[in-house]
Design an enzyme around this catalytic site. Structure first.
Site, PDB file in Angstrom:
ATOM      1  N   ASP A  67      -4.727 -10.986  -0.484  1.00  0.00           N
ATOM      2  CA  ASP A  67      -3.368 -11.526  -0.427  1.00  0.00           C
ATOM      3  C   ASP A  67      -2.593 -11.266  -1.726  1.00  0.00           C
ATOM      4  OD1 ASP A  67      -1.237 -12.884   0.800  1.00  0.00           O
ATOM      5  OD2 ASP A  67      -1.805 -14.775  -0.175  1.00  0.00           O
ATOM      6  N   HIS A  68      -1.373 -10.765  -1.565  1.00  0.00           N
ATOM      7  CA  HIS A  68      -0.468 -10.445  -2.677  1.00  0.00           C
ATOM      8  C   HIS A  68      -1.007  -9.353  -3.597  1.00  0.00           C
ATOM      9  CE1 HIS A  68       1.675 -13.859  -1.192  1.00  0.00           C
ATOM     10  NE2 HIS A  68       2.654 -13.658  -2.050  1.00  0.00           N
ATOM     11  N   HIS A 103       4.911   0.011  -0.488  1.00  0.00           N
ATOM     12  CA  HIS A 103       5.689  -0.866   0.395  1.00  0.00           C
ATOM     13  C   HIS A 103       4.730  -1.929   0.929  1.00  0.00           C
ATOM     14  CE1 HIS A 103       3.857   2.041   3.156  1.00  0.00           C
ATOM     15  NE2 HIS A 103       3.846   1.052   4.020  1.00  0.00           N
ATOM     16  N   CYS A 112       5.654   6.007   4.651  1.00  0.00           N
ATOM     17  CA  CYS A 112       4.426   5.329   4.194  1.00  0.00           C
ATOM     18  C   CYS A 112       3.884   5.967   2.919  1.00  0.00           C
ATOM     19  CB  CYS A 112       3.373   5.351   5.287  1.00  0.00           C
ATOM     20  SG  CYS A 112       3.881   4.420   6.726  1.00  0.00           S
ATOM     21  N   HIS A 151       3.382  -5.123   3.705  1.00  0.00           N
ATOM     22  CA  HIS A 151       3.265  -5.574   5.091  1.00  0.00           C
ATOM     23  C   HIS A 151       2.834  -7.026   5.109  1.00  0.00           C
ATOM     24  CE1 HIS A 151       3.635  -1.661   7.055  1.00  0.00           C
ATOM     25  NE2 HIS A 151       2.869  -1.155   6.100  1.00  0.00           N
ATOM     26  N   HIS A 172       0.835  -1.204   0.000  1.00  0.00           N
ATOM     27  CA  HIS A 172       0.000   0.000   0.000  1.00  0.00           C
ATOM     28  C   HIS A 172       0.866   1.249   0.000  1.00  0.00           C
ATOM     29  CE1 HIS A 172      -0.343   0.766   4.678  1.00  0.00           C
ATOM     30  NE2 HIS A 172       0.898   0.601   4.285  1.00  0.00           N
ATOM     31  N   GLU A 218      -0.496  -4.724  11.553  1.00  0.00           N
ATOM     32  CA  GLU A 218       0.270  -4.302  10.380  1.00  0.00           C
ATOM     33  C   GLU A 218       1.737  -4.661  10.576  1.00  0.00           C
ATOM     34  OE1 GLU A 218      -0.827  -0.788   7.607  1.00  0.00           O
ATOM     35  OE2 GLU A 218       0.519   0.008   9.142  1.00  0.00           O
TER      36      GLU A 218
END
Ligand code: NI
Length: 128
Positions: free
Chosen positions: A72-73, A32, A26, A34, A7, A117
């Site tokens: 996911d991903h 980047h 951020c 998480h 995100h 996170e």
């Protein structure tokens, strides 16, 4: 449950300078990632026929199909239409997940969603 996602925290209404000041790293333009950890809690009466509040297998499938498969991903900003208008902070991701789960879990149960996170940074939402 667990999912990996990328995100970027960025407010379209602000200048680059203000975004940098508020969001720091951020706000990095190339995103980047998480390793999100998701804890879902269900509270309710024990069903005398099963001895369960809710069948864990059923809950696991809902989380897998509705949340993991969706997030996911993924790049949350680019791949999830909801986050084209809403900043994908941990807070907003937690509400997004809660709302999806709420629509798939019987209203008789209380629902609470906790989203990590990082191992030390989490938010929790249980409606309103
Ligand atoms: Ni982040």
């Amino acid at each position: 449950a667990h999912f990996n996602a990328a995100h970027r925290l960025y407010n379209k209404k602000w200048s680059d300078k203000k975004n940098n000041k508020v969001f720091g790293k951020c706000n990095y333009p190339n995103y980047h990632g998480h390793n999100y950890e998701l804890v879902v809690s269900i509270t309710g009466k024990i069903n005398s026929n099963t001895g369960y509040v809710m069948d864990m297998g059923e809950l696991k499938n809902i989380i897998k199909n509705e949340i993991e498969e969706r997030l996911d991903h993924k790049n949350l900003n680019l791949d999830i239409p909801y986050f084209s208008k809403v900043i994908p902070s941990a807070e907003n991701i937690c509400i997004y997940i809660y709302d999806i789960l709420r629509g798939n879990i019987d209203k008789e149960f209380r629902l609470s969603v906790k989203l990590y996170e990082t191992p030390r940074n989490f938010v929790e939402y249980s409606g309103n």
